[in-house]
Design an enzyme around this catalytic site. Structure first.
Site, mmCIF file in Angstrom:
data_model
loop_
_atom_site.group_PDB
_atom_site.id
_atom_site.type_symbol
_atom_site.label_atom_id
_atom_site.label_comp_id
_atom_site.label_asym_id
_atom_site.label_seq_id
_atom_site.Cartn_x
_atom_site.Cartn_y
_atom_site.Cartn_z
ATOM 1 N N ASN A 1 -41.344 -85.959 36.795
ATOM 2 C CA ASN A 1 -40.797 -85.701 35.473
ATOM 3 C C ASN A 1 -41.755 -84.764 34.741
ATOM 4 O OD1 ASN A 1 -40.049 -85.781 32.747
ATOM 5 N ND2 ASN A 1 -39.330 -87.890 32.880
ATOM 6 N N PHE B 1 -39.145 -77.613 35.937
ATOM 7 C CA PHE B 1 -37.692 -77.789 35.976
ATOM 8 C C PHE B 1 -37.101 -76.767 36.954
ATOM 9 C CE2 PHE B 1 -39.237 -78.533 31.638
ATOM 10 C CZ PHE B 1 -38.916 -79.863 31.441
ATOM 11 N N CYS C 1 -31.319 -73.545 26.741
ATOM 12 C CA CYS C 1 -29.959 -73.232 27.197
ATOM 13 C C CYS C 1 -28.913 -74.024 26.429
ATOM 14 C CB CYS C 1 -29.826 -73.487 28.696
ATOM 15 S SG CYS C 1 -30.113 -75.196 29.193
ATOM 16 N N ASP D 1 -39.708 -80.583 39.842
ATOM 17 C CA ASP D 1 -38.418 -81.036 39.332
ATOM 18 C C ASP D 1 -38.328 -82.542 39.537
ATOM 19 O OD1 ASP D 1 -35.600 -79.414 38.604
ATOM 20 O OD2 ASP D 1 -35.304 -81.480 39.292
ATOM 21 N N ASP E 1 -38.062 -73.955 32.192
ATOM 22 C CA ASP E 1 -36.604 -73.755 32.197
ATOM 23 C C ASP E 1 -35.926 -75.125 32.147
ATOM 24 O OD1 ASP E 1 -34.050 -72.746 32.435
ATOM 25 O OD2 ASP E 1 -34.165 -72.476 34.608
ATOM 26 N N ARG F 1 -35.192 -64.173 35.726
ATOM 27 C CA ARG F 1 -36.010 -64.455 36.912
ATOM 28 C C ARG F 1 -36.704 -63.181 37.387
ATOM 29 N NH1 ARG F 1 -31.796 -68.605 37.943
ATOM 30 N NH2 ARG F 1 -30.336 -67.217 38.991
#
Length: 427
Positions: A303, A253, A371, A275, A331, A237
């Site tokens: 979305n 996101f 992730c 988000d 992200d 970040r």
């Protein structure tokens, strides 16, 4: 091994022994040939017990925690034959874990900010020698997740070990909130529960105000994803923050807004946070207000997989949302949690990066990540490269990053390396 040890024995295959010797800490169900009682007192192994691990030729491999209902049947806790896995053992482990955070996080605070250990992961499961345990610190509250039966039985011991390690360093912890609500616990035969640990006083609210990178975040540690925040992206970040001055930023996101707020704090002209969760958008908006950044930030509940193509096809909608954008952050949640769905996930990463690249002008920047440890660094790089080719642009790499060092990567255990983060410029 000549000396008698007080633990039952797990006799494992040669294949399992090779894997353990390479540094991997797991023994799988089919690799345990049999369980034998302890030689000292004849005690049989119970679910969650410490067991000594022996190859079938009699070679001692280490000691681990037994999980009778899990496909991961034994999780290694030590390879030192002199260790006794008692309370003192876990206190040493907790001290080592905290010392690592002090060494790798405490020196990186922004000027005028407290050390980064005020909000960090204190224990990262196998990577810190606590298989199945995660402990996150948010100021004076710890949030824990316990995913294995052995660690669940040890909760009072390991919690006290962590509290003592922090207390010895002058750190005050008032409460522990347990987020033991992950569906993965069912594989261990454990109930799904969450609430305040009764070993410390119970606060009035599960809301915690935490500082990170000089910004304040109002966290709901009871109902938000994971333990309430994604601490692993802290320095990523900051990398976005350093690129944001004068730019129009799209944070996709966004969760509770940490990338977007860092961009705004870095001098972005405008930040749009997107988000699919109404709750996340409300918390992101509140966090912007708390930090006095809401005048330069906008929030959209949508979305992202539908939102990005809509912006590309509808220029008026793009302008309404604050575009054109010259820095886009992707992200996403993990698109895959198993090896069998990696190819499908790769298509998803390729598609969202393609849509983002189609929106960016020449000279614009893309920050993108994965992730999931199944979506390896090379697979992510391949997906982004294919997206760039499909979009007809070339990328210049600015930075390649990983998870913050409070989420250490244990070599020999690839599952501990799960976050990869790239920053590119479109050229």
């Amino acid at each position: 091994m000549k000396q008698a040890r007080p633990y039952p024995r797990a006799i494992v295959t040669r294949k399992a022994a090779r894997s353990l010797a390479s540094g991997h800490p797991w023994v799988f169900e089919g690799e345990v040939l049999r369980l034998e009682p302890a030689q000292t007192d004849g005690r049989d192994a119970r679910n969650g017990d410490v067991v000594d691990i022996f190859e079938e030729n009699g070679t001692w491999q280490g000691a681990g925690l037994l999980s009778e209902q899990s496909k991961i049947r034994v999780r290694m806790v030590t390879r030192n034959a002199n260790d006794r896995v008692d309370d003192a053992f876990w206190r040493r482990r907790a001290q080592w874990a905290w010392q690592h955070r002090r060494a790798t996080m405490g020196t990186r605070a922004l000027p005028g900010c407290p050390p980064d250990t005020n909000a960090c992961r204190v224990v990262f499961s196998e990577a810190d020698g606590f298989p199945g345990l995660v402990v996150d610190r948010y100021e004076n509250v710890l949030v824990t997740q316990v995913g294995t039966v052995g660690m669940d039985r040890l909760r009072p011991v390991v919690y006290r070990a962590v509290l003592d390690a922090l207390s010895a360093d002058g750190e005050k912890i008032d409460a522990i909130f347990e987020r033991n609500d992950s569906p993965a616990r069912a594989k261990e035969g454990l109930p799904l529960v969450k609430g305040w640990w009764d070993g410390l006083p119970t606060p009035d609210s599960p809301r915690v105000l935490v500082r990170e990178n000089g910004l304040s975040f109002d966290l709901d540690i009871e109902n938000s994803q994971k333990t309430g925040f994604f601490l692993d992206q802290k320095y990523n970040r900051r990398a976005v923050r350093e690129l944001s001055a004068g730019r129009r930023v799209l944070d996709c996101f966004c969760h509770v807004g940490p990338f977007g707020l860092n961009a705004a704090a870095g001098g972005a002209e405008l930040v749009r946070c997107v988000d699919v969760s109404h709750t996340a958008i409300e918390l992101a908006h509140e966090n912007a207000r708390i930090n006095g950044l809401d005048e330069r930030m906008g929030f959209t509940c949508a979305n992202v997989l539908d939102y990005l193509p809509e912006l590309r096809s509808d220029r008026s909608r793009l302008r309404e949302e604050g575009g054109p954008f010259d820095l886009i952050v992707l992200d996403p949640p993990a698109f895959t949690k198993s090896r069998g769905t990696v190819s499908h996930a790769a298509r998803g990463y390729r598609e969202i990066n393609y849509e983002a690249l189609r929106l960016l002008p020449r000279g614009g920047y893309l920050a993108t990540c994965s992730c999931s440890h199944f979506m390896t660094r090379d697979l992510l790089a391949k997906a982004v490269a294919e997206a760039a080719h499909q979009a007809g642009v070339q990328l210049k790499q600015v930075e390649e990053r990983q998870q913050a060092p409070d989420h250490p990567i244990l070599w020999g255990f690839p599952e501990s390396h799960y976050l990869d983060f790239f920053v590119f410029q479109v050229v």
